[in-house]
Write a protein that holds these residues in place. Structure first.
Motif, PDB file in Angstrom:
ATOM      1  N   PRO A 181      35.732  25.438 -52.156  1.00  0.00           N
ATOM      2  CA  PRO A 181      36.646  25.208 -51.022  1.00  0.00           C
ATOM      3  C   PRO A 181      35.995  25.408 -49.654  1.00  0.00           C
ATOM      4  O   PRO A 181      36.573  25.013 -48.654  1.00  0.00           O
ATOM      5  CB  PRO A 181      37.754  26.249 -51.261  1.00  0.00           C
ATOM      6  CG  PRO A 181      37.096  27.320 -52.069  1.00  0.00           C
ATOM      7  CD  PRO A 181      36.099  26.623 -52.944  1.00  0.00           C
ATOM      8  N   HIS A 182      34.789  26.004 -49.615  1.00  0.00           N
ATOM      9  CA  HIS A 182      34.143  26.249 -48.322  1.00  0.00           C
ATOM     10  C   HIS A 182      32.952  25.326 -48.094  1.00  0.00           C
ATOM     11  O   HIS A 182      32.741  24.847 -46.980  1.00  0.00           O
ATOM     12  CB  HIS A 182      33.705  27.718 -48.230  1.00  0.00           C
ATOM     13  CG  HIS A 182      34.855  28.673 -48.326  1.00  0.00           C
ATOM     14  ND1 HIS A 182      35.710  28.929 -47.281  1.00  0.00           N
ATOM     15  CD2 HIS A 182      35.307  29.413 -49.374  1.00  0.00           C
ATOM     16  CE1 HIS A 182      36.628  29.800 -47.665  1.00  0.00           C
ATOM     17  NE2 HIS A 182      36.407  30.118 -48.929  1.00  0.00           N
ATOM     18  N   THR A 183      32.155  25.089 -49.162  1.00  0.00           N
ATOM     19  CA  THR A 183      30.994  24.204 -49.009  1.00  0.00           C
ATOM     20  C   THR A 183      31.307  22.771 -49.403  1.00  0.00           C
ATOM     21  O   THR A 183      30.519  21.871 -49.117  1.00  0.00           O
ATOM     22  CB  THR A 183      29.828  24.713 -49.870  1.00  0.00           C
ATOM     23  OG1 THR A 183      30.225  24.693 -51.249  1.00  0.00           O
ATOM     24  CG2 THR A 183      29.444  26.126 -49.484  1.00  0.00           C
ATOM     25  N   PHE A 184      32.455  22.550 -50.102  1.00  0.00           N
ATOM     26  CA  PHE A 184      32.885  21.205 -50.520  1.00  0.00           C
ATOM     27  C   PHE A 184      31.813  20.502 -51.363  1.00  0.00           C
ATOM     28  O   PHE A 184      31.571  19.315 -51.232  1.00  0.00           O
ATOM     29  CB  PHE A 184      33.271  20.351 -49.308  1.00  0.00           C
ATOM     30  CG  PHE A 184      34.472  20.872 -48.593  1.00  0.00           C
ATOM     31  CD1 PHE A 184      35.753  20.504 -49.000  1.00  0.00           C
ATOM     32  CD2 PHE A 184      34.335  21.770 -47.555  1.00  0.00           C
ATOM     33  CE1 PHE A 184      36.864  20.994 -48.341  1.00  0.00           C
ATOM     34  CE2 PHE A 184      35.450  22.264 -46.893  1.00  0.00           C
ATOM     35  CZ  PHE A 184      36.719  21.875 -47.294  1.00  0.00           C
ATOM     36  N   VAL A 185      31.171  21.272 -52.236  1.00  0.00           N
ATOM     37  CA  VAL A 185      30.142  20.736 -53.128  1.00  0.00           C
ATOM     38  C   VAL A 185      30.617  20.919 -54.566  1.00  0.00           C
ATOM     39  O   VAL A 185      31.050  22.009 -54.937  1.00  0.00           O
ATOM     40  CB  VAL A 185      28.799  21.476 -52.919  1.00  0.00           C
ATOM     41  CG1 VAL A 185      27.766  20.989 -53.930  1.00  0.00           C
ATOM     42  CG2 VAL A 185      28.302  21.267 -51.500  1.00  0.00           C
ATOM     43  N   PRO A 186      30.560  19.867 -55.417  1.00  0.00           N
ATOM     44  CA  PRO A 186      30.940  20.029 -56.829  1.00  0.00           C
ATOM     45  C   PRO A 186      29.931  20.913 -57.545  1.00  0.00           C
ATOM     46  O   PRO A 186      28.713  20.716 -57.408  1.00  0.00           O
ATOM     47  CB  PRO A 186      30.933  18.597 -57.372  1.00  0.00           C
ATOM     48  CG  PRO A 186      30.063  17.832 -56.430  1.00  0.00           C
ATOM     49  CD  PRO A 186      30.200  18.471 -55.098  1.00  0.00           C
ATOM     50  N   MET A 187      30.419  21.887 -58.307  1.00  0.00           N
ATOM     51  CA  MET A 187      29.521  22.873 -58.906  1.00  0.00           C
ATOM     52  C   MET A 187      30.186  23.577 -60.080  1.00  0.00           C
ATOM     53  O   MET A 187      31.374  23.382 -60.361  1.00  0.00           O
ATOM     54  CB  MET A 187      29.127  23.913 -57.853  1.00  0.00           C
ATOM     55  CG  MET A 187      30.308  24.746 -57.348  1.00  0.00           C
ATOM     56  SD  MET A 187      29.834  25.974 -56.128  1.00  0.00           S
ATOM     57  CE  MET A 187      29.342  24.933 -54.765  1.00  0.00           C
ATOM     58  N   VAL A 188      29.393  24.393 -60.735  1.00  0.00           N
ATOM     59  CA  VAL A 188      29.878  25.368 -61.709  1.00  0.00           C
ATOM     60  C   VAL A 188      29.243  26.704 -61.348  1.00  0.00           C
ATOM     61  O   VAL A 188      28.182  26.758 -60.720  1.00  0.00           O
ATOM     62  CB  VAL A 188      29.530  24.974 -63.155  1.00  0.00           C
ATOM     63  CG1 VAL A 188      30.363  23.812 -63.616  1.00  0.00           C
ATOM     64  CG2 VAL A 188      28.057  24.666 -63.297  1.00  0.00           C
ATOM     65  N   THR A 189      29.882  27.768 -61.766  1.00  0.00           N
ATOM     66  CA  THR A 189      29.446  29.102 -61.368  1.00  0.00           C
ATOM     67  C   THR A 189      29.090  29.926 -62.589  1.00  0.00           C
ATOM     68  O   THR A 189      29.847  29.959 -63.568  1.00  0.00           O
ATOM     69  CB  THR A 189      30.548  29.811 -60.555  1.00  0.00           C
ATOM     70  OG1 THR A 189      30.767  29.087 -59.349  1.00  0.00           O
ATOM     71  CG2 THR A 189      30.140  31.228 -60.214  1.00  0.00           C
ATOM     72  N   CYS A 190      27.948  30.605 -62.526  1.00  0.00           N
ATOM     73  CA  CYS A 190      27.522  31.557 -63.551  1.00  0.00           C
ATOM     74  C   CYS A 190      27.828  32.962 -63.038  1.00  0.00           C
ATOM     75  O   CYS A 190      27.382  33.343 -61.954  1.00  0.00           O
ATOM     76  CB  CYS A 190      26.032  31.398 -63.848  1.00  0.00           C
ATOM     77  SG  CYS A 190      25.402  32.577 -65.067  1.00  0.00           S
ATOM     78  N   THR A 191      28.607  33.725 -63.798  1.00  0.00           N
ATOM     79  CA  THR A 191      29.075  35.049 -63.385  1.00  0.00           C
ATOM     80  C   THR A 191      28.454  36.124 -64.263  1.00  0.00           C
ATOM     81  O   THR A 191      28.393  35.974 -65.488  1.00  0.00           O
ATOM     82  CB  THR A 191      30.607  35.136 -63.477  1.00  0.00           C
ATOM     83  OG1 THR A 191      31.189  34.134 -62.639  1.00  0.00           O
ATOM     84  CG2 THR A 191      31.101  36.505 -63.037  1.00  0.00           C
ATOM     85  N   ALA A 192      27.991  37.225 -63.636  1.00  0.00           N
ATOM     86  CA  ALA A 192      27.471  38.385 -64.365  1.00  0.00           C
ATOM     87  C   ALA A 192      28.109  39.640 -63.768  1.00  0.00           C
ATOM     88  O   ALA A 192      28.341  39.710 -62.553  1.00  0.00           O
ATOM     89  CB  ALA A 192      25.955  38.453 -64.275  1.00  0.00           C
TER      90      ALA A 192
END
Length: 678
Positions: A181-192
């Motif tokens: 919502p801030h960078t407006f780039v399609p992505m996926v997130t890896c969480t640790a």
């Protein structure tokens, strides 16, 4: 007509004609059988060998994509380890975190990362404390402060954050695909997860850019003459050769381009030829969820917490996240990489029959799909198949012809000579003819003699059969009469059993304590009410009633008194709903459910309040710990407008949330789903 002509054999009835014809038919049958066997056994095996090459390409794609994933996971673990030891000062985070992201994260696809702390874990005076950097158009990391804005939505309810609370040290979780919502780039997130002194303190994230995956898969697809794409764990596209089919572009309120990926099911709705692939992806998720739920390690509570605490996560999606957290397909299980392999009659892009292979991407639970034209994958197998089939047909034909020539020499020619001799001996006398038969030193010499002996024995046996037949007919008549009597008795027994089964079915749907519908009755009724409301386009409401402090009541008065109390509550609910078209059931333990068709939350609320007042008016004593002196109940009210993208489980979840809200507010009150949303 003389005797010789009377027993002459026409040419088309002779063995000399029919035997070669039989061998020709046998040859045709063998050739046909070989063709069928090759088609059913040989060809599939040849095709399997050819498809192994295609599957090797798929495994290579998984391995190469796994390199990017491994880099992102390694960076996430490094950030988590570093954050666990960093001083809780903003200056330290601002210096160390972006340096780690730049050094360990290739800027071509690692486009951001950061540290996100639990409320007040970083600073007792700050609820939100995040340190996130995203790459700008030039590839340089820029600090993003928007997530810490007290007026903003925050990050503690994000789908990539909440599951991190259930991760063990060094474990990671991959989010679904989304547009930041801030960078407006399609992505996926890896969480640790971050653990400080053994306690969960927050998470670190690494963002993997999806843009560019299409080029990566196009390069791999050239090796197999088809195409490949990848979807996330929910079946949402991460890449696809025809980008226009799987992306939706909009403009936000600032005029910036906003890209959204669609689900495989959405593409199948628009293009039915894609339906087999979408169904296969859905079935794989269903099988994964079913298998995981059967495991002792699966925790339904985790799914409930994720659905409750995450924004935009349905109960079904929360169950899938809980299943993925269990990691039923661990990294290194090679036999689980290829999930499914099948063929389609008409592919969406290739416009011809295609071979489809679906591969599992470890850790992320993405699925890579390779689509190869059957004509390309099977060309080598088809050539080998035709060569083998021709060789086998030639060999079998030679064997059949050889067998015919051998049979003709050993059987047909001697039989023809004997037959001619018998014809010549007919006009002389029968005894001389029989002597001819006896002079042969093989089976032909005894043929005529034993034929006559067998004829006389058959005549005697036929007479015996006539006698036995009469006796059998009499026995059959007697047996038929007995069977008719037995059938009559069996029909009576069947009718009695049916009546007993109907009685048992009715008992199975009733709660034996309260004499109202049980949970099974509720589970059977709610779908039918839901479908009827959907057809009528009317809302469907539900009330969950829960006795307050039931455990304390049992501890004070005993379980028998508790059962009597539940019966009185059930009677009160029944009295309140008399004359209404509702369904009442014991939902479980001290909970009762009421289904109200053609009702919304506002119209169901008065009934819930009436039930609460009616139970309180019973004045059942309750002096247990925390009680107000009499037995009370709390109620939750929820309603939904059934539609294509909703289900009745969501109604149960909304009503259950409302009930929990009533409990949290102090019990002996009614809360609605509108209160939860407020």
């Amino acid at each position: 007509m003389n005797q010789k002509n009377a027993f002459s054999v026409r040419w088309y009835n002779s063995l000399l004609f029919r035997t070669p014809l039989l061998f020709l038919l046998l040859l045709a049958v063998l050739v046909l059988s070989l063709t069928i066997i090759m088609d059913t056994i040989g060809r599939p095996r040849l095709e399997e060998q050819s498809l192994r090459m295609v599957n090797q390409v798929g495994n290579t794609v998984v391995a190469q994509l796994g390199e990017r994933i491994a880099i992102a996971e390694t960076l996430a673990r490094s950030l988590a380890t570093t954050s666990a030891t960093l001083p809780l000062r903003a200056e330290a985070h601002m210096q160390i975190v972006p340096r780690l992201i730049d050094e360990l994260g290739p800027p071509s696809y690692i486009i951001g990362g950061g540290v996100w702390y639990e409320p007040y874990a970083f600073d007792p005076k700050r609820e939100r404390a995040s340190f996130f950097w995203g790459r700008n158009a030039a590839g340089t990391l820029e600090f993003v402060e928007d997530y810490n804005d007290p007026k903003g939505p925050g990050y503690h309810r994000e789908e990539w954050y909440v599951p991190g609370r259930f991760l063990a040290p060094n474990e990671v979780f991959w989010s679904k695909s989304y547009v930041d919502p801030h960078t407006f780039v399609p992505m996926v997130t890896c969480t640790a997860p971050i653990f400080r002194k053994g306690r969960f303190a927050g998470v670190v994230t690494v963002d993997l850019k999806l843009a560019g995956l299409e080029a990566f898969f196009d390069a791999q697809a050239k090796k197999m003459g088809g195409y490949a794409f990848v979807v996330d764990r929910n079946g949402k596209f991460l890449s696809f050769p025809e980008v226009a089919l799987t992306r939706i572009s909009n403009r936000d309120r600032f005029g910036r381009k906003d890209i959204e990926y669609i689900f495989a099911r959405d593409l199948a709705d628009k293009h039915p030829s894609f339906a087999p692939l979408a169904d296969a992806l859905k079935n794989i998720n269903n099988e994964l969820l079913k298998k995981t739920k059967q495991s002792d390690l699966y925790n339904h509570r985790i799914a409930e917490i994720i659905a409750r605490d995450s924004s935009g996560v349905s109960a079904k999606e929360a169950e899938l996240i809980a299943a993925v957290l269990q990691n039923p397909r661990p990294t290194g299980a090679e036999d689980q990489i290829l999930l499914k392999h099948f063929t389609t009659s008409d592919d969406l892009l290739l416009k011809e029959p295609a071979s489809v292979a679906i591969f599992h991407v470890p850790s992320t639970y993405w699925k890579i799909v390779t689509v190869t034209p059957v004509s390309h994958a099977m060309s080598a197998a088809t050539a080998i198949y035709h060569a083998l089939l021709v060789a086998l047909i030639i060999c079998v034909s030679a064997a059949v012809i050889g067998a015919f020539l051998t049979l003709n020499r050993m059987l047909m020619r001697p039989l023809a000579r004997i037959t001619q001799q018998l014809k010549n001996a007919v006009d002389i006398n029968a005894e001389e003819m029989l002597c001819l038969d006896e002079n042969f030193r093989n089976e032909f010499g005894t043929f005529a003699y034993w034929f006559n002996v067998r004829t006389r024995k058959l005549a005697d046996a036929l007479e015996q059969l006539r006698i036995i037949r009469g006796e059998l007919e009499q026995r059959v008549a007697e047996r038929t009469e007995k069977l008719a009597q037995t059938n009559t008795k069996l029909e009576l027994e069947v009718q009695q059993r049916r009546r007993a089964q109907q009685f048992l079915r009715r008992l199975a749907m009733l709660d034996p304590l309260t004499d109202i519908g049980n949970r099974r009755s509720f589970d059977a009724s709610l779908p039918s009410f839901w479908q009827r409301a959907r057809k009528k386009d009317t809302p469907l409401a539900m009330i969950l009633v829960d006795m307050d402090l039931f455990k304390q009541f049992n501890n004070t008065y005993g379980y028998q008194a508790g059962d009597q109390c539940l019966k009185k509550i059930a009677e009160a609910i029944t009295d309140c709903t008399q004359g209404d078209e509702v369904r009442i059931a014991r939902f479980g333990g001290e909970q009762f459910a009421v289904i109200l068709p053609d009702s919304d939350t506002d119209s169901a609320y008065p009934l819930a309040e009436k039930i609460r007042c009616q139970v309180e008016a019973l004045q059942i004593p309750h002096t247990g710990e925390g009680a107000s002196g009499v037995v009370t109940v709390s109620a939750g009210v929820g309603s939904m407008q059934p539609g294509k993208n909703s289900n009745y489980e969501q109604l149960i979840a909304k009503t259950n949330q409302a009930l929990y809200l009533a409990k949290r507010r102090g019990r002996n009150q009614v809360a609605t789903d509108k209160d939860c949303a407020a």
